[in-house]
Design a protein around this motif. Structure first.
Motif, PDB file in Angstrom:
ATOM      1  N   ALA A 324      36.843  -0.192  55.517  1.00 46.14           N
ATOM      2  CA  ALA A 324      37.601   0.726  55.878  1.00 46.14           C
ATOM      3  C   ALA A 324      38.830   0.968  55.524  1.00 46.14           C
ATOM      4  O   ALA A 324      39.446   2.142  55.156  1.00 46.14           O
ATOM      5  N   CYS A 325      39.389  -0.073  55.008  1.00 49.65           N
ATOM      6  CA  CYS A 325      40.885  -0.193  54.559  1.00 49.65           C
ATOM      7  C   CYS A 325      41.115  -0.255  53.116  1.00 49.65           C
ATOM      8  O   CYS A 325      42.116   0.361  52.697  1.00 49.65           O
ATOM      9  N   GLU A 326      40.224  -0.460  52.439  1.00 48.67           N
ATOM     10  CA  GLU A 326      40.413  -0.486  50.846  1.00 48.67           C
ATOM     11  C   GLU A 326      40.609   0.856  50.481  1.00 48.67           C
ATOM     12  O   GLU A 326      41.516   1.268  49.506  1.00 48.67           O
ATOM     13  N   PRO A 327      40.026   2.089  50.772  1.00 52.15           N
ATOM     14  CA  PRO A 327      40.202   3.246  50.257  1.00 52.15           C
ATOM     15  C   PRO A 327      41.720   3.735  50.549  1.00 52.15           C
ATOM     16  O   PRO A 327      42.076   4.717  49.969  1.00 52.15           O
ATOM     17  N   ARG A 328      42.304   3.145  51.486  1.00 49.69           N
ATOM     18  CA  ARG A 328      43.828   3.294  51.981  1.00 49.69           C
ATOM     19  C   ARG A 328      44.646   2.684  51.099  1.00 49.69           C
ATOM     20  O   ARG A 328      45.848   2.638  51.286  1.00 49.69           O
ATOM     21  N   GLY A 329      44.268   1.911  49.988  1.00 50.28           N
ATOM     22  CA  GLY A 329      45.196   1.246  49.307  1.00 50.28           C
ATOM     23  C   GLY A 329      45.213  -0.203  49.865  1.00 50.28           C
ATOM     24  O   GLY A 329      46.099  -1.243  49.329  1.00 50.28           O
ATOM     25  N   PHE A 330      44.512  -0.878  50.697  1.00 54.23           N
ATOM     26  CA  PHE A 330      44.647  -2.189  51.196  1.00 54.23           C
ATOM     27  C   PHE A 330      44.111  -2.990  49.908  1.00 54.23           C
ATOM     28  O   PHE A 330      42.750  -2.759  49.534  1.00 54.23           O
ATOM     29  N   ASP A 331      44.571  -4.127  49.830  1.00 52.14           N
ATOM     30  CA  ASP A 331      44.347  -5.213  48.675  1.00 52.14           C
ATOM     31  C   ASP A 331      43.316  -6.336  49.222  1.00 52.14           C
ATOM     32  O   ASP A 331      43.988  -6.914  50.282  1.00 52.14           O
ATOM     33  N   GLU A 332      41.997  -6.466  48.961  1.00 54.91           N
ATOM     34  CA  GLU A 332      41.058  -7.535  49.480  1.00 54.91           C
ATOM     35  C   GLU A 332      41.858  -8.901  49.650  1.00 54.91           C
ATOM     36  O   GLU A 332      41.431  -9.585  50.612  1.00 54.91           O
ATOM     37  N   ALA A 333      42.868  -8.977  48.385  1.00 58.94           N
ATOM     38  CA  ALA A 333      43.203 -10.478  48.680  1.00 58.94           C
ATOM     39  C   ALA A 333      44.355 -10.808  49.624  1.00 58.94           C
ATOM     40  O   ALA A 333      44.831 -11.834  50.139  1.00 58.94           O
ATOM     41  N   ASN A 334      44.546  -9.668  50.493  1.00 61.94           N
ATOM     42  CA  ASN A 334      45.577  -9.882  51.581  1.00 61.94           C
ATOM     43  C   ASN A 334      44.545  -9.815  52.823  1.00 61.94           C
ATOM     44  O   ASN A 334      45.263  -9.650  54.052  1.00 61.94           O
ATOM     45  N   MET A 335      43.294  -9.972  52.903  1.00 59.86           N
ATOM     46  CA  MET A 335      42.563 -10.168  54.075  1.00 59.86           C
ATOM     47  C   MET A 335      42.128 -11.681  54.287  1.00 59.86           C
ATOM     48  O   MET A 335      41.451 -12.089  53.182  1.00 59.86           O
ATOM     49  N   HIS A 336      42.271 -12.219  54.970  1.00 55.67           N
ATOM     50  CA  HIS A 336      41.959 -13.624  55.416  1.00 55.67           C
ATOM     51  C   HIS A 336      40.806 -13.475  56.757  1.00 55.67           C
ATOM     52  O   HIS A 336      41.060 -13.446  57.807  1.00 55.67           O
ATOM     53  N   SER A 337      39.701 -14.365  56.271  1.00 52.07           N
ATOM     54  CA  SER A 337      38.770 -14.566  57.067  1.00 52.07           C
ATOM     55  C   SER A 337      37.847 -15.912  56.708  1.00 52.07           C
ATOM     56  O   SER A 337      37.347 -16.103  55.587  1.00 52.07           O
ATOM     57  N   ASP A 338      37.345 -16.492  57.867  1.00 48.49           N
ATOM     58  CA  ASP A 338      36.371 -17.526  57.448  1.00 48.49           C
ATOM     59  C   ASP A 338      34.963 -16.998  56.976  1.00 48.49           C
ATOM     60  O   ASP A 338      34.191 -17.602  56.487  1.00 48.49           O
ATOM     61  N   VAL A 339      34.843 -15.725  57.423  1.00 45.84           N
ATOM     62  CA  VAL A 339      33.596 -15.105  56.929  1.00 45.84           C
ATOM     63  C   VAL A 339      33.508 -15.090  55.341  1.00 45.84           C
ATOM     64  O   VAL A 339      32.241 -15.337  54.976  1.00 45.84           O
ATOM     65  N   PHE A 340      34.383 -14.998  54.735  1.00 47.40           N
ATOM     66  CA  PHE A 340      34.445 -14.846  53.356  1.00 47.40           C
ATOM     67  C   PHE A 340      33.886 -16.289  52.653  1.00 47.40           C
ATOM     68  O   PHE A 340      33.122 -16.449  51.676  1.00 47.40           O
ATOM     69  N   ALA A 341      34.055 -17.373  53.578  1.00 43.39           N
ATOM     70  CA  ALA A 341      33.472 -18.651  52.989  1.00 43.39           C
ATOM     71  C   ALA A 341      32.248 -18.915  53.492  1.00 43.39           C
ATOM     72  O   ALA A 341      31.222 -19.402  52.326  1.00 43.39           O
ATOM     73  N   TYR A 342      31.647 -18.557  54.465  1.00 36.43           N
ATOM     74  CA  TYR A 342      30.348 -19.084  54.956  1.00 36.43           C
ATOM     75  C   TYR A 342      29.194 -17.971  54.972  1.00 36.43           C
ATOM     76  O   TYR A 342      28.139 -18.035  54.958  1.00 36.43           O
ATOM     77  N   ALA A 343      29.881 -16.649  54.442  1.00 35.21           N
ATOM     78  CA  ALA A 343      28.762 -15.435  54.265  1.00 35.21           C
ATOM     79  C   ALA A 343      29.469 -14.592  53.393  1.00 35.21           C
ATOM     80  O   ALA A 343      29.823 -13.231  53.468  1.00 35.21           O
ATOM     81  N   PRO A 344      29.728 -15.095  52.132  1.00 36.13           N
ATOM     82  CA  PRO A 344      30.186 -14.337  51.080  1.00 36.13           C
ATOM     83  C   PRO A 344      29.023 -13.008  50.619  1.00 36.13           C
ATOM     84  O   PRO A 344      28.043 -13.215  50.626  1.00 36.13           O
ATOM     85  N   ARG A 345      29.841 -11.984  50.079  1.00 35.91           N
ATOM     86  CA  ARG A 345      28.939 -11.041  49.656  1.00 35.91           C
ATOM     87  C   ARG A 345      28.442 -11.394  48.363  1.00 35.91           C
ATOM     88  O   ARG A 345      28.810 -11.938  47.425  1.00 35.91           O
ATOM     89  N   PRO A 346      27.128 -10.919  48.139  1.00 34.81           N
ATOM     90  CA  PRO A 346      26.443 -11.291  46.832  1.00 34.81           C
ATOM     91  C   PRO A 346      27.316 -10.583  45.687  1.00 34.81           C
ATOM     92  O   PRO A 346      27.767  -9.302  45.633  1.00 34.81           O
ATOM     93  N   LYS A 347      27.447 -11.121  44.729  1.00 33.49           N
ATOM     94  CA  LYS A 347      28.204 -10.676  43.369  1.00 33.49           C
ATOM     95  C   LYS A 347      27.451  -9.471  43.004  1.00 33.49           C
ATOM     96  O   LYS A 347      26.299  -9.697  42.577  1.00 33.49           O
ATOM     97  N   SER A 348      27.975  -8.508  42.470  1.00 29.55           N
ATOM     98  CA  SER A 348      27.194  -7.299  41.911  1.00 29.55           C
ATOM     99  C   SER A 348      27.354  -7.590  40.442  1.00 29.55           C
ATOM    100  O   SER A 348      27.941  -8.253  39.830  1.00 29.55           O
TER     101      SER A 348
END
Length: 348
Positions: A324-348
């Motif tokens: 939701a935030c990325e289309p408004r210019g939010f940079d993914e590098a500035n989001m922090h969550s444990d989810v990224f470690a235990y449930a990473p998205r599959p690489k396209s």
């Protein structure tokens, strides 16, 4: 002219001042290593010398790696009594970089077991007082609970690192889960529990935040525990930047301790609290905000300049907020969550 120490473990290079031991140089730069007597007798502070020349006070030794190239393994020196005579390159087992914490297993006393709503309990633990058994953690990290049969489960730490030996957990009791029943049963009936901490790379240190940073702390369900740790750490360190707390729940009865963030907002002008219920039809009497958490954030933020987001909840919630935030210019590098470690998205 200062000499330099190249640390093979991570590629860092630090200066070594005149007449300074290797150990003193490391400590001055914020590194931690195993050490005891500091006079060369215990030999705990062993270091592998890969390149360069040193003088060791005890046992007395002049050593140049160039003179021992025929040996199969790198020679060992003692960090507490050796001084570099040139630039050196070393490898140190168990060396902790500045800011890196040691993971420890501890047996903690269970000090309190309290029901907060229909299925969430607050558990208060106390770590051992003995200095050698004490552990540190950063705001936002989690720990693992170990049951006597060896099974384990992870829970966010709900207290700030500034509160000493006390640790707070918020645990939802899921009756359909055998593991959940076992954990609640143990914590309710026993006097102590084994834990391991700290865990997780999603954490915050108040002194490292930039003066213009705006923080969004987004939580679902018991993800509020992580938010509580972060906010209490920030307030304890007099952090004055804007803090926006969004706490989403399906129904009003899933909320707990909601008067606490209300109190933060009332007492601190920089703190803003938005509780959100996604199923108002099942929450009679709810007069607060309704809808989905990502939509609420977009309603309040026209841009995401200088914004960092800490998100604690299900993978679905975290990735929905990011999308939701990325289309408004939010940079993914500035989001922090444990989810990224235990449930990473599959690489396209």
């Amino acid at each position: 002219m200062p000499k330099h120490i190249l640390i093979e473990n991570n590629g860092d290079e630090i200066p070594s001042e005149s007449d300074e031991t290797l150990l003193e140089s490391l400590h001055r730069a914020g590194y931690k290593m195993r050490v005891s007597c500091r006079n060369g007798v215990c030999e705990i502070c062993e270091v592998k010398l890969l390149e360069g020349e040193i003088k060791q006070r005890y046992p007395e030794l002049y050593l140049s790696v160039d003179s021992v190239q025929t040996t199969r393994s790198a020679p060992s020196v003692l960090a507490c009594t050796c001084k570099p005579l040139s630039d050196v390159r070393v490898r140190i087992e168990g060396l902790k970089s500045p800011g890196e914490l040691s993971v420890k297993k501890l047996l903690c006393d269970i000090k309190a077991f309290e029901k907060l709503n229909h299925d969430v309990y607050r558990i208060r633990l106390q770590m051992p007082a003995t200095a050698s058994l004490s552990a540190e953690f950063f705001a936002g990290q989690y720990l693992d609970i170990f049951l006597p049969d060896g099974k384990q489960a992870s829970f966010s730490i709900g207290s700030a690192p500034d509160t000493g030996r006390d640790i707070e957990l918020h645990i939802r009791h899921m009756l359909e889960s055998e593991m959940s029943n076992a954990i609640i049963g143990h914590l309710k009936s026993e006097k102590a529990v084994e834990i391991e901490l700290p865990k997780g790379d999603c954490y915050l240190q108040a002194h490292k935040l930039k003066p213009d940073t705006r923080l969004i702390l987004a939580a679902a369900s018991t993800g509020f525990a992580q938010v509580k740790s972060v906010v209490e750490h920030l307030l304890a360190n007099q952090f004055g930047n804007p803090i926006y707390i969004y706490w989403g729940a399906c129904v009003e009865e899933d909320m707990y301790l909601e008067k606490l963030p209300m109190q933060w907002a009332a007492e601190h002008p920089n703190v803003h609290f938005e509780p959100i219920v996604s199923e108002p039809e099942n929450s009679p009497g709810w007069t607060g905000r309704t809808g989905l958490l990502p939509d609420a954030v977009l309603e309040d933020f026209a841009d995401f300049e200088n914004v960092e987001i800490f998100a604690s909840g299900s993978p679905g919630m975290v990735y929905a907020l990011l999308d939701a935030c990325e289309p408004r210019g939010f940079d993914e590098a500035n989001m922090h969550s444990d989810v990224f470690a235990y449930a990473p998205r599959p690489k396209s």
